[in-house]
Design an enzyme around this catalytic site. Sequence first.
Site, PDB file in Angstrom:
ATOM      1  CG  ASP A  47      22.804  16.805 -26.785  1.00 10.97           C
ATOM      2  OD1 ASP A  47      21.706  17.376 -26.999  1.00 10.97           O
ATOM      3  OD2 ASP A  47      23.078  16.248 -25.718  1.00 10.97           O
ATOM      4  CB  VAL A  61      30.363  15.086 -14.425  1.00  5.75           C
ATOM      5  CG1 VAL A  61      31.526  16.080 -14.528  1.00  5.75           C
ATOM      6  CG2 VAL A  61      29.918  14.673 -15.818  1.00  5.75           C
TER       7      VAL A  61
END
Length: 420
Positions: A181, A70
């Site tokens: 998640d 990221v």
Amino acid sequence: MSGRPRTTSFAESCKPVQQPSAFGSMKVSRDKDGSKVTTVVATPGQGPDRPQEVSYTDTKVIGNGSFGVVYQAKLCDSGELVAIKKVLQDKRFKNRELQIMRKLDHCNIVRLRYFFYSSGEKKDEVYLNLVLDYVPETVYRVARHYSRAKQTLPVIYVKLYMYQLFRSLAYIHSFGICHRDIKPQNLLLDPDTAVLKLCDFGSAKQLVRGEPNVSYICSRYYRAPELIFGATDYTSSIDVWSAGCVLAELLLGQPIFPGDSGVDQLVEIIKVLGTPTREQIREMNPNYTEFKFPQIKAHPWTKVFRPRTPPEAIALCSRLLEYTPTARLTPLEACAHSFFDELRDPNVKLPNGRDTPALFNFTTQELSSNPPLATILIPPHARIQAAASPPANATAASDTNAGDRGQTNNAASASASNST
């Protein structure tokens, strides 16, 4: 992360797809200050597929894991910060995260602005790049800050964060999408406005009744017991269990079920909830009904938490952390719980004196699982405001930090006309 390597190849009902059609070259140049500028051909996250040139600069790595990398970057045209999630694309399959994110438009879910493809170092290696809203903090880091200072997170923040999490879950569950998640690391926060945005849909899936799903999903401390029992026909209520674990963690200052393995995890759960009955085990996974468990009595919830923990918080936790999946509250029912009544007070403010973020701009889609709850979820002052001003799109980006004045949508307007 969920503890398993993630590329874009999935064993769960993904269909082959041809080479990405929006694959474009990446051009690098310099601006007048000498800074590196990257220009790509990107497709907007929402709306029709109309690729356009997007330029960004000031790129730096802010996270990595089994999923990929990221980056943080700044869009040249607006100066806004974005996060770019770069994941390896398996050309045989559609990317499920991309397909799901293109459907979503909600003030408590990180927004997909654009996506584009780029080549890797190896031959025929293709990466998918998701250009997302950049949000500076996470619930995990904020909670850790308080824990290290030997303090607990102020209850008003617990209410704000959990309420917005449940709103995001009510929204995605209304489409049949399960996040799979939920954990503090995946809850992004703007510390100034207290806006929460759910992120990381790399494990998310649209659940279809009768179709099997992998049970090794979700990060360990937040895994629902049916997953530990190996269930493959679970429902989106696994997200509710995970949210209950997050709530308990914010109240305790540490994870409530800190197991080192699947078995250890189950032991930690049994210490609190007691040994599940045969019927509860059958509800989680019928294949485990003959398994022998040590008989342990449930620990009183009031003794699990600190003495000054609000009773409503404990009551909510007990309705989320249920063995039987169908006994857990739905996310919308959780939003209507009395623990969140303070947020429905017209005079409530953030500790920094600011207005609370948008909390009552429910869409018809969000309320679809239980429309009558609108009478609780949209308080009288919000209904009056909705009736007095034209409805706005509840999911507009500007809603996220502007409070609810003039922003409650058609659902609120309908509620206002029925109850004022």
